[in-house]
Design an enzyme around this catalytic site. Sequence first.
Site, PDB file in Angstrom:
ATOM      1  N   GLU A 148       0.923  -1.180   0.026  1.00 15.34           N
ATOM      2  CA  GLU A 148       0.166   0.004   0.060  1.00 15.34           C
ATOM      3  C   GLU A 148       0.768   1.227  -0.007  1.00 15.34           C
ATOM      4  O   GLU A 148       2.039   1.283   0.643  1.00 15.34           O
ATOM      5  CB  GLU A 148      -1.001   0.259   1.318  1.00 15.34           C
ATOM      6  N   CYS A 183       2.798   8.285   1.768  1.00 15.96           N
ATOM      7  CA  CYS A 183       3.390   7.521   2.822  1.00 15.96           C
ATOM      8  C   CYS A 183       3.530   6.221   2.042  1.00 15.96           C
ATOM      9  O   CYS A 183       2.774   5.631   1.220  1.00 15.96           O
ATOM     10  CB  CYS A 183       1.986   7.134   3.794  1.00 15.96           C
ATOM     11  N   CYS A 243       5.096  -7.230   7.394  1.00 16.20           N
ATOM     12  CA  CYS A 243       5.827  -7.135   8.435  1.00 16.20           C
ATOM     13  C   CYS A 243       6.170  -8.091   9.363  1.00 16.20           C
ATOM     14  O   CYS A 243       5.137  -8.620   9.933  1.00 16.20           O
ATOM     15  CB  CYS A 243       5.411  -5.480   9.202  1.00 16.20           C
ATOM     16  N   CYS A 256       3.299  -6.111  15.913  1.00 14.40           N
ATOM     17  CA  CYS A 256       2.574  -5.494  16.722  1.00 14.40           C
ATOM     18  C   CYS A 256       1.192  -5.821  16.826  1.00 14.40           C
ATOM     19  O   CYS A 256       0.374  -5.917  16.024  1.00 14.40           O
ATOM     20  CB  CYS A 256       3.043  -4.089  16.644  1.00 14.40           C
ATOM     21  N   CYS A 291      -1.823  -3.842  14.852  1.00 14.39           N
ATOM     22  CA  CYS A 291      -1.368  -3.256  13.606  1.00 14.39           C
ATOM     23  C   CYS A 291      -1.879  -4.423  12.595  1.00 14.39           C
ATOM     24  O   CYS A 291      -1.659  -5.553  12.517  1.00 14.39           O
ATOM     25  CB  CYS A 291       0.139  -3.001  13.262  1.00 14.39           C
ATOM     26  N   CYS A 335      -2.339   1.262   8.080  1.00 13.74           N
ATOM     27  CA  CYS A 335      -1.553   0.532   7.340  1.00 13.74           C
ATOM     28  C   CYS A 335      -1.849  -1.052   7.399  1.00 13.74           C
ATOM     29  O   CYS A 335      -2.252  -1.269   8.405  1.00 13.74           O
ATOM     30  CB  CYS A 335      -0.005   0.709   7.853  1.00 13.74           C
TER      31      CYS A 335
END
Length: 381
Positions: free
Chosen positions: A106, A119, A126, A130, A133, A351
């Site tokens: 994205e 951004c 990832c 977390c 997220c 995100c």
Amino acid sequence: MASSTPASPLSPSPEAPLLLTGLTTAQIEEFVAALGLPRYRGRQVADWIYRRNAGSFEEMTDLPRALRHQLAAVASVGRPEVVARTVDADGTTKYLVRLGDGQTVECVWLPYREWSSVCLSTQVGCPMACAFCATGRGGFARNLSAGEIVAQFLLARAHAPCPVTHAVFMGMGEPLLNTSAVLQALHLLNSECGIGARNLTLSTVGIVPGIQRLAREKLQINLALSLHAPDDETRARFMPVAQHFPLPVVLAALRDYTAATHRRVTLEYLLIAGVNDSPAHADRLADLVLGKKEEGGPLLAVVNLIPYNETEARFRRPSEEGIRRFMARLKQRGVAVTRRLERGETIAAACGQLRREAASDAPGARPRRSPRRRGTAVART
């Protein structure tokens, strides 16, 4: 057996077309020279890619048609395919783009009153996991190349209705787990795309070796730490990185960074109801920023408060009263503090949300619970 000289990585290869986005002007000159063309043709190509928003060789109309066909046979501009596009009432535009190997990431165009920004994602997924997220829940596939990072910027800029003046590395992924490609992308955005170094921002969860490398580079970019808690016990509840890089170590690295660059850092603090938004948390955060004399005194930093953007996670956004109370307590303690200007309130702005939605809409995917959509599009939450 006779030895052979290996081909230059910039030599044309019909089996693997060279992606030009990600190369410097000098490298593109080298590439066209290997085709037997004048080096100035390389400067023309670079100008079209980095400054005139060309997404294909056919758009480079000051090149002879035969040359455009010749280039297309052995190279590619490297612009990703737009899979999905969502637009908020405030103009924020989020793109889900497909890369050459079929993976998706994205990027977001963010309009403000006096400037606009993009951004950027640095990884497919990832590995930081977390808990709050959306990206982390999708797992990790691979790092992006510098060209794939810069291509997001070029795509968003090509569709933007006004000049793009800033770029933030706050999209999918942890930039300092892909440091070499990210540094190369920073240099390209600065030197080739014309974005001033102080208009470039990199956000990290606190990868200490990466922060130390940035300090050695002495770039005049903006560095932001995704802090989100004033102590390791709270931080470890939703950020596994806290087990590897405890706050004293991270803060020491930030002090070294500010000493080397003379640049103030931003401490991003995601406000989550009932988790890290109490008056006691505000006081501990103030203590952390103001520091002790033996630790070097106050950290050269500003706290940026980010009200949580609710995804499919179990966390909730604080009330407006709670947000104002937390901010007022920090100001009372003498801490420089701002509140993130939110964007993308009616789209899947945080995100990883759009990518997860696209995956869940695919045939055979499990149904998902629709998140309450409020915007923190500029933050890697």
